[in-house]
Design an enzyme around this catalytic site. Sequence first.
Site, PDB file in Angstrom:
ATOM      1  CD  GLU A 160      -2.862   1.189   2.393  1.00 36.51           C
ATOM      2  OE1 GLU A 160      -3.257   0.153   2.972  1.00 36.51           O
ATOM      3  OE2 GLU A 160      -3.105   2.330   2.821  1.00 36.51           O
ATOM      4  CG  HIS A 212      -0.826   5.637  -1.106  1.00 35.70           C
ATOM      5  ND1 HIS A 212      -1.776   4.878  -1.741  1.00 35.70           N
ATOM      6  CD2 HIS A 212      -0.988   5.396   0.228  1.00 35.70           C
ATOM      7  CE1 HIS A 212      -2.498   4.225  -0.828  1.00 35.70           C
ATOM      8  NE2 HIS A 212      -2.028   4.520   0.366  1.00 35.70           N
ATOM      9  CG  HIS A 237      -6.634   3.157   0.279  1.00 38.70           C
ATOM     10  ND1 HIS A 237      -6.916   4.491   0.538  1.00 38.70           N
ATOM     11  CD2 HIS A 237      -5.418   2.906   0.811  1.00 38.70           C
ATOM     12  CE1 HIS A 237      -5.885   5.007   1.197  1.00 38.70           C
ATOM     13  NE2 HIS A 237      -4.968   4.075   1.378  1.00 38.70           N
ATOM     14  CG  ASP A 281      -0.755   3.849   4.308  1.00 42.78           C
ATOM     15  OD1 ASP A 281      -0.810   4.317   3.159  1.00 42.78           O
ATOM     16  OD2 ASP A 281      -1.707   3.892   5.098  1.00 42.78           O
TER      17      ASP A 281
HETATM   18  C1  GRE Z   1      -3.602   6.529   3.340  1.00 38.51           C
HETATM   19  O1  GRE Z   1      -3.574   6.620   2.124  1.00 38.51           O
HETATM   20  O2  GRE Z   1      -3.612   5.441   3.887  1.00 38.51           O
HETATM   21  C2  GRE Z   1      -3.599   7.783   4.159  1.00 38.51           C
HETATM   22  C3  GRE Z   1      -4.029   8.969   3.596  1.00 38.51           C
HETATM   23  C4  GRE Z   1      -4.021  10.112   4.361  1.00 38.51           C
HETATM   24  C5  GRE Z   1      -3.607  10.069   5.676  1.00 38.51           C
HETATM   25  C6  GRE Z   1      -3.203   8.886   6.236  1.00 38.51           C
HETATM   26  C7  GRE Z   1      -3.194   7.735   5.488  1.00 38.51           C
HETATM   27  O3  GRE Z   1      -4.426   9.016   2.310  1.00 38.51           O
HETATM   28  O4  GRE Z   1      -2.793   6.578   6.012  1.00 38.51           O
HETATM   29 ZN    ZN Z   2      -2.980   4.177   2.161  1.00 37.19          ZN
END
Ligand code: GRE
Ligand code: ZN
Length: 325
Positions: free
Chosen positions: A8, A10, A166, A287
Site C-alpha cells: 500500500e 502511494h 482503500h 503506507d
Molecule cells: C492513506 O492513504 O492510507 C492515508 C491517507 C491520508 C492520511 C493517512 C493515510 O491518504 O494513512
Molecule cells: Zn494508504
Amino acid sequence: MIPKIALEEHFGASDPDIVQQSAEHFTPEAWPVHRDMLLDVHGKRLAAMDECGIERAVLSLLAPGIQSLHDTAQAVDWARRLNDHAAALVAERPDRFSSFCALPMQDPEAATEELTRAVRELGLVGALVNGFSQVGDPETVVYLDDPRYADFWARLAELDVPLYLHPRDPSPANSQIYQGHPWLMGSAWAFSVETGTHMLRLMGSGLFDRHPSLTVILGHLGELLPFNVWRTDHRVGVAPRGIGIERSFGHYLRHNVVVTTSGNFRTPALLNVIQEMGADRILFSADYPFEDMHEAAAWFDGLELNEGDLAKIARDNARRVLRLP
Ligand code: GRE
Ligand code: ZN
C-alpha cells in the site's frame, strides 16, 4: 533484514494535478516534504526501500483520488492518464515496482474497460479503489455493493486479480457523528469505520456467494473487522433483519479477504489477525509516505514470530495473491 514486498505505497502526480488532495493530511510545514515524497518514486523512495529490505513496492494512487472526481468524464480521463503514468513508473524499474490501477467507478462500464486495459495491456496487478464514488455531484455517494457494479465484479473475477478497498473519509452527510471532533476524521478513526463498514456491505450483499474466488484486500490490519467479526455473525444470527447470504461474515473474511499491515504496526493487533484469519492472509505494507517506511520495516523485522509465518507475511503471500515474480 527480512526481504519484503510492500502493498500500500502511494504516489501522486502533478499532471493531472491530483497530488494536492493529500495536503489536508499534513501540517502546512510538513506538506512540501510529503508532496515531494508522493511525486518521487525512483529517487529517495527507492533508496529507503533498499535500507528497509523492501525488494518490491506495489504502487497505488493517493486517496481519495479518482473516487472524488464527481465529473464522470474527468474521472474516466484522469484514471486512464494516471494508469499510463503508473505503468511508466513500473517500466523504469520492473524489478522493484508493480502497481494497482485507479478506476473511474462513476461509470461502471468505463471502469470495467479500464480495469481490463490496465491488467491486460499495462500489466498492472489489480485495482485499488478508495471506497465510495461521488457520481454526478459531490453529494451522491455510491458504494461498491450497488447493483450497477455486477458486471465489474464479474470481470474482476474473470481477470483473477484482487481489489484493494482503500479508505477515504465518509461523505459530509455521513459525518454527523464526527461534528465538533475533527481529529477523529481521516486515518485516526473515520477511515477504518468507513472502510470496515463498506467491506461488511460487500459481504452482506452476497458478492462472495456470486464470486467465491474474489479477493478483496484491506489495509490497516483489516479496518477493525478481524477484531469484531465474531460479534457481527453472532448478532446477525440472532437478528438477521433480512440478510440473505450463504455463509458467515467470518467465512468471507477467511476466504475472500486478505489484510495488510499498512499503518498499523502493533503486535497485539497483528496476533489477533493471525488468530482470526491465519498467517496466509496477511501481507506486509508500510503506507508510504503517510507512514514511515523505516518504522514499518523495523517493527516487522523485530517481530517474534516463527520464520515460516514471517516469510509468508513479508513476501510469499503477496507473490501468491498478486502473482508476482
Ligand atoms: C492513506 O492513504 O492510507 C492515508 C491517507 C491520508 C492520511 C493517512 C493515510 O491518504 O494513512
Ligand atoms: Zn494508504
